[in-house]
Write an enzyme that holds these catalytic residues in place. Sequence first.
Site, mmCIF file in Angstrom:
data_model
loop_
_atom_site.group_PDB
_atom_site.id
_atom_site.type_symbol
_atom_site.label_atom_id
_atom_site.label_comp_id
_atom_site.label_asym_id
_atom_site.label_seq_id
_atom_site.Cartn_x
_atom_site.Cartn_y
_atom_site.Cartn_z
ATOM 1 C CB SER A 1 -0.905 0.010 1.235
ATOM 2 O OG SER A 1 -1.473 1.304 1.351
ATOM 3 C CG HIS B 1 -3.651 -1.625 -1.840
ATOM 4 N ND1 HIS B 1 -4.670 -2.489 -2.212
ATOM 5 C CD2 HIS B 1 -4.144 -0.915 -0.790
ATOM 6 C CE1 HIS B 1 -5.713 -2.305 -1.428
ATOM 7 N NE2 HIS B 1 -5.430 -1.343 -0.558
ATOM 8 C CG ASP C 1 -5.147 1.941 1.033
ATOM 9 O OD1 ASP C 1 -6.094 1.140 0.858
ATOM 10 O OD2 ASP C 1 -4.042 1.591 1.481
ATOM 11 C CG MET D 1 -8.729 6.462 2.699
ATOM 12 S SD MET D 1 -7.767 6.511 4.211
ATOM 13 C CE MET D 1 -6.907 4.944 4.112
ATOM 14 C CG HIS E 1 -9.112 -0.509 -0.768
ATOM 15 N ND1 HIS E 1 -8.561 -0.744 0.478
ATOM 16 C CD2 HIS E 1 -10.455 -0.674 -0.620
ATOM 17 C CE1 HIS E 1 -9.529 -1.032 1.337
ATOM 18 N NE2 HIS E 1 -10.681 -0.990 0.698
ATOM 19 C CG MET F 1 -11.471 2.291 1.838
ATOM 20 S SD MET F 1 -9.985 2.277 2.847
ATOM 21 C CE MET F 1 -8.760 2.585 1.598
ATOM 22 C CG MET G 1 -11.546 -3.856 4.485
ATOM 23 S SD MET G 1 -9.986 -3.373 3.729
ATOM 24 C CE MET G 1 -9.147 -2.547 5.066
ATOM 25 C CG ASP H 1 -6.045 -3.492 2.789
ATOM 26 O OD1 ASP H 1 -5.066 -3.177 3.487
ATOM 27 O OD2 ASP H 1 -6.662 -2.692 2.061
#
Length: 223
Positions: free
Chosen positions: A9, A34, A36, A38, A67, A69, A139, A177
Amino acid sequence: MNNIKVSPSIFAANFLDIRKEIENLENLGVDYIHYDIMDNHFVPNISFGPLITKQIAQSTTIPGDVHLMIDLSKKSVEPFLVIDNVEIVTVHLEANGFSREILDFVKSSGKKVGISIKPGTAPEKIKDFLDLVDLVLVMTVEPGFSGQKFLTQSIEKVGIVKEILKSYKRDIYLEVDGGINLENIKLLIDKGANLFVIGSFFFSNNNGRKILEYLSKLKYSSL
Ligand code: DX5
Ligand code: ZN
């Protein structure tokens, strides 16, 4: 065992030295990067968005594993679907706006589509979508922050998800993850996980190399 993949990540990397971090990932030979994403709404944190993802993804040959979120809409997802070298886009089943239509929208862009569940979400909930998805992301911490402690109850949950996936003919990645390190990775492999997101552990103390060496030894010993 032969097909274990690693997806560090980038959120846990040193952004002041990002080029060096990427070169290091290339030298190590990781399978994915990866990303992330958010939005301070689906999770209580903000990371970065499509612009930074694009800059990094297009500066390397390592394929991207995004990913999301974030709350979902065609508008919020679309900027990630047009980034070359992003191979997987994963959305959360619990997110506002989640629907089969969103999964279809990702899939029709040519990307692989993933569905993710938070620690409190029942594994059975994924069943309605397994005809569509290429990946299930379990998760193993509450999404939102790197460096959290691995939730041990996730080990059993990964086993349950694996059992569900087995009844489907198609190959579906089982990604995990959150809080992954050398102490818990083997337990998750044994339960059937085959794609490992690793953040803070990977980017500290040369642990990235240790993880990859460990996995290649495991692979060798299982041949
Ligand atoms: C959590 C993120 C993870 C996290 C991984 O919301 O989805 O990818 O950054 O970092 P570690 O391995 O430190 O838990
Ligand atoms: Zn993640």
